[in-house]
Design a protein around this motif. Sequence first.
Motif, short mmCIF file in Angstrom:
data_model
loop_
_atom_site.label_atom_id
_atom_site.label_comp_id
_atom_site.label_asym_id
_atom_site.label_seq_id
_atom_site.Cartn_x
_atom_site.Cartn_y
_atom_site.Cartn_z
N ALA A 271 0.82 -1.21 0.00
CA ALA A 271 0.00 0.00 0.00
C ALA A 271 0.85 1.26 0.00
N ASP A 272 2.10 1.14 0.48
CA ASP A 272 3.00 2.29 0.53
C ASP A 272 3.82 2.45 -0.75
N PHE A 273 3.74 1.49 -1.64
CA PHE A 273 4.51 1.55 -2.89
C PHE A 273 3.69 2.34 -3.91
N ASN A 274 3.71 3.66 -3.75
CA ASN A 274 2.85 4.49 -4.56
C ASN A 274 3.36 5.92 -4.52
N PHE A 275 2.76 6.78 -5.31
CA PHE A 275 3.07 8.20 -5.25
C PHE A 275 2.54 8.78 -3.94
N GLY B 141 8.44 1.73 -17.67
CA GLY B 141 7.26 0.91 -17.95
C GLY B 141 7.03 -0.15 -16.90
N ALA B 142 8.14 -0.78 -16.46
CA ALA B 142 8.02 -1.80 -15.41
C ALA B 142 7.52 -1.18 -14.11
N LEU B 143 8.03 0.00 -13.78
CA LEU B 143 7.58 0.68 -12.56
C LEU B 143 6.10 1.02 -12.64
N GLY B 144 5.69 1.56 -13.79
CA GLY B 144 4.28 1.89 -13.96
C GLY B 144 3.40 0.67 -13.87
N GLY B 145 3.83 -0.44 -14.49
CA GLY B 145 3.06 -1.68 -14.42
C GLY B 145 2.95 -2.21 -13.01
N THR B 146 4.06 -2.12 -12.25
CA THR B 146 4.04 -2.58 -10.87
C THR B 146 3.12 -1.72 -10.01
N LEU B 147 3.20 -0.40 -10.19
CA LEU B 147 2.31 0.49 -9.43
C LEU B 147 0.85 0.17 -9.72
N ASN B 148 0.55 -0.09 -10.97
CA ASN B 148 -0.82 -0.41 -11.35
C ASN B 148 -1.28 -1.72 -10.73
N THR B 149 -0.41 -2.73 -10.78
CA THR B 149 -0.74 -4.03 -10.20
C THR B 149 -0.98 -3.93 -8.70
N LEU B 150 -0.10 -3.22 -8.00
CA LEU B 150 -0.23 -3.12 -6.55
C LEU B 150 -1.42 -2.27 -6.14
N ALA B 151 -1.74 -1.28 -6.95
CA ALA B 151 -2.94 -0.48 -6.66
C ALA B 151 -4.19 -1.34 -6.74
N GLU B 152 -4.23 -2.23 -7.72
CA GLU B 152 -5.39 -3.12 -7.87
C GLU B 152 -5.43 -4.17 -6.76
N ALA B 153 -4.27 -4.51 -6.19
CA ALA B 153 -4.21 -5.54 -5.14
C ALA B 153 -4.41 -4.97 -3.74
N SER B 154 -4.46 -3.64 -3.63
CA SER B 154 -4.54 -3.04 -2.30
C SER B 154 -5.94 -3.21 -1.71
N GLY B 155 -6.05 -2.84 -0.47
CA GLY B 155 -7.34 -2.95 0.21
C GLY B 155 -7.25 -3.84 1.43
N ASP B 156 -8.32 -3.88 2.21
CA ASP B 156 -8.34 -4.69 3.42
C ASP B 156 -8.11 -6.16 3.08
N TYR B 157 -7.44 -6.84 4.02
CA TYR B 157 -7.14 -8.26 3.80
C TYR B 157 -7.38 -9.04 5.08
N THR B 158 -8.13 -10.12 4.97
CA THR B 158 -8.38 -11.01 6.10
C THR B 158 -7.81 -12.38 5.78
#
Length: 325
Positions: free
Chosen positions: A160-164, A211-228
Amino acid sequence: GRQALAAPAPAGTKKLLFNFLRGGNDGVNTVIPHGDSVYSPASRPNLYISPSNAIDLGNGFASLHPRMQSMMPIFTNGDLAIVHRVGYANQSRSHFDSQDFWEKGVPNNPDVKDGVFCRQLREMLDLADPANTFAAASINSSAFKALQGATPFPNFTNSADFNFLGTPEQQAKFLGQLPGQAGDGTGMLGLYGDSPLAKALYGDLVHNTGGALGGTLNTLAEASGDYTPANGAIYPDSGFGERLQECAKLFKRTEVRVLGVDTGGFDNHSNQGAINGTHGGLLQKIADGFLALSLDLQDQWNDVVVVTMTEFGRTSLENGSMGTD
């Protein structure tokens, strides 16, 4: 053995998590060689653990440290293999050199620059494919050498911290969108998706890395959120437990193939402790964490390999400070 690990493997659903025990784990106090006559109260007057206090592994030779009891369901299910007494010729006594050798998979060869898992991923996957921009990551404040190489893989402790910086709206604006039929892209994804940068000096390097950085940011943004965690899994209340839970979340929500964590504190020169003490506490933390991981990843457990390693073991003889060297 070595040939099987080094051979190219087809891309599929298999995943790997590696955990490095930094400082040199005392293997004798972890997998206790009761069948070896050298292991005795004479060689370890303060650190000796009797067979009756250890966990019998049923092989007539070795026992497991009693603080690792929580991990026994994994062993009983046939999902835990203990590879005992592994090393290489002319073992280095330098923590830094030996960690470097293990993470590169080759000892005493300065010509090998890339990490062992980076090289393997390069054999398995087309890392230039945008679909593979998040093939691996170091769940750590710095990148592990095992994943270092020409292909950049990210490192972070919390996805969640790997972002702008900024609000979620600002982060989304900075990330932007890839170029498409709707027109030119926007933000970072637009800049690196199809950009004149690729034609400039060192353009390929900058373009592909961006491009790799942008793709990683996009992937992690989609994977973020609460987790149980699933199946009642409870991770240790520690940095190690948090990083393991992060790994489980990423294995479930992304296509990542290799993740790495590490645990420090294993250089126990003094007051190491036998059952209780510093070393026993570290071993319990590892065992509790892996039990939680196995429960949490039960739906994909047959496709996950967890490898734990350390740079070297410790002396068979206890030192004068009730520790090992």
